[in-house]
Design a protein around this motif. Structure first.
Motif, PDB file in Angstrom:
ATOM      1  N   GLU A  88       0.831  -1.216   0.000  1.00 56.82           N
ATOM      2  CA  GLU A  88       0.000   0.000   0.000  1.00 56.82           C
ATOM      3  C   GLU A  88       0.867   1.268   0.000  1.00 56.82           C
ATOM      4  O   GLU A  88       0.499   2.263  -0.609  1.00 56.82           O
ATOM      5  CB  GLU A  88      -0.946  -0.004   1.207  1.00 56.82           C
TER       6      GLU A  88
ATOM      7  N   ILE B 147       2.008   1.876  -3.578  1.00 56.29           N
ATOM      8  CA  ILE B 147       0.879   2.377  -4.366  1.00 56.29           C
ATOM      9  C   ILE B 147       0.633   3.847  -4.038  1.00 56.29           C
ATOM     10  O   ILE B 147       0.421   4.666  -4.937  1.00 56.29           O
ATOM     11  CB  ILE B 147      -0.381   1.514  -4.122  1.00 56.29           C
TER      12      ILE B 147
ATOM     13  N   GLN C  68       0.645   7.029  -6.509  1.00 61.22           N
ATOM     14  CA  GLN C  68      -0.535   7.884  -6.608  1.00 61.22           C
ATOM     15  C   GLN C  68      -0.125   9.348  -6.440  1.00 61.22           C
ATOM     16  O   GLN C  68      -0.575  10.219  -7.188  1.00 61.22           O
ATOM     17  CB  GLN C  68      -1.585   7.500  -5.561  1.00 61.22           C
TER      18      GLN C  68
ATOM     19  N   GLU D 267      -6.209   6.528 -11.058  1.00 65.82           N
ATOM     20  CA  GLU D 267      -6.049   5.877  -9.758  1.00 65.82           C
ATOM     21  C   GLU D 267      -5.090   4.707  -9.909  1.00 65.82           C
ATOM     22  O   GLU D 267      -5.293   3.827 -10.756  1.00 65.82           O
ATOM     23  CB  GLU D 267      -7.386   5.365  -9.236  1.00 65.82           C
ATOM     24  N   VAL D 268      -4.061   4.703  -9.096  1.00 69.92           N
ATOM     25  CA  VAL D 268      -3.093   3.611  -9.105  1.00 69.92           C
ATOM     26  C   VAL D 268      -3.707   2.445  -8.339  1.00 69.92           C
ATOM     27  O   VAL D 268      -4.072   2.586  -7.175  1.00 69.92           O
ATOM     28  CB  VAL D 268      -1.751   4.030  -8.461  1.00 69.92           C
ATOM     29  N   THR D 269      -3.833   1.317  -9.005  1.00 66.72           N
ATOM     30  CA  THR D 269      -4.403   0.141  -8.357  1.00 66.72           C
ATOM     31  C   THR D 269      -3.358  -0.950  -8.130  1.00 66.72           C
ATOM     32  O   THR D 269      -3.563  -1.849  -7.327  1.00 66.72           O
ATOM     33  CB  THR D 269      -5.554  -0.454  -9.202  1.00 66.72           C
ATOM     34  N   ARG D 270      -2.237  -0.851  -8.860  1.00 63.48           N
ATOM     35  CA  ARG D 270      -1.198  -1.868  -8.739  1.00 63.48           C
ATOM     36  C   ARG D 270       0.114  -1.267  -9.204  1.00 63.48           C
ATOM     37  O   ARG D 270       0.149  -0.479 -10.138  1.00 63.48           O
ATOM     38  CB  ARG D 270      -1.567  -3.056  -9.610  1.00 63.48           C
TER      39      ARG D 270
ATOM     40  N   GLN E 211       3.731  -2.703 -10.510  1.00 63.13           N
ATOM     41  CA  GLN E 211       4.449  -3.902 -10.936  1.00 63.13           C
ATOM     42  C   GLN E 211       5.906  -3.526 -11.159  1.00 63.13           C
ATOM     43  O   GLN E 211       6.206  -2.702 -12.013  1.00 63.13           O
ATOM     44  CB  GLN E 211       3.850  -4.447 -12.234  1.00 63.13           C
TER      45      GLN E 211
END
Length: 127
Positions: free
Chosen positions: A2, A5, A9, A33-36, A38
């Motif tokens: 989190e 992320i 964001q 919106e940043v969801t992941r 990688q």
């Protein structure tokens, strides 16, 4: 995690500019919106990058005065400030990356992509 992320964001929120470009035909999103996040690392590609960065740094430092680091007011006069700069140190620390190399004017830049392209980049690099 989190925390990572949240860092990305912040990066998107601080750097997003609602600017229409000729390759963007659809309406612009109000916010992303940043969801992941990688993280993909390729040892060979990174080693090549480090070698090239050393060549660039040597070239920048051989000028009188040196071509790096470029002062903030110079960036401002050329194209505006480098928007990733305030968050870069936090990202390099969180991901345990090398500090940015000011002797070669190194900055963090990111772009989003579709999952199908992400897989291709991970397998074949950017080539």
């Amino acid at each position: 995690s989190e925390d990572k992320i949240a860092l990305f964001q912040t990066l998107l929120d601080e750097t997003r500019r609602g600017k229409v470009t000729r390759d963007r035909k659809e309406a612009l999103a109000g916010r992303f919106e940043v969801t992941r996040v990688q993280e993909v690392q390729n040892f060979d590609t990174y080693q090549n990058y480090l070698k090239r960065r050393a060549v660039v740094a040597k070239s920048c430092q051989s000028s009188s005065p040196p071509d790096a680091p470029i002062a903030d007011d110079q960036w401002e006069s050329w194209s505006g400030p480098v928007l990733t700069h305030p968050t870069a140190k936090k990202i390099t620390t969180a991901f345990k990356l090398d500090e940015l190399h000011v002797e070669s004017n190194e900055f963090l830049f990111f772009h989003g992509t579709k999952p199908t392209v992400e897989k291709s980049i991970a397998e074949k690099n950017f080539d």
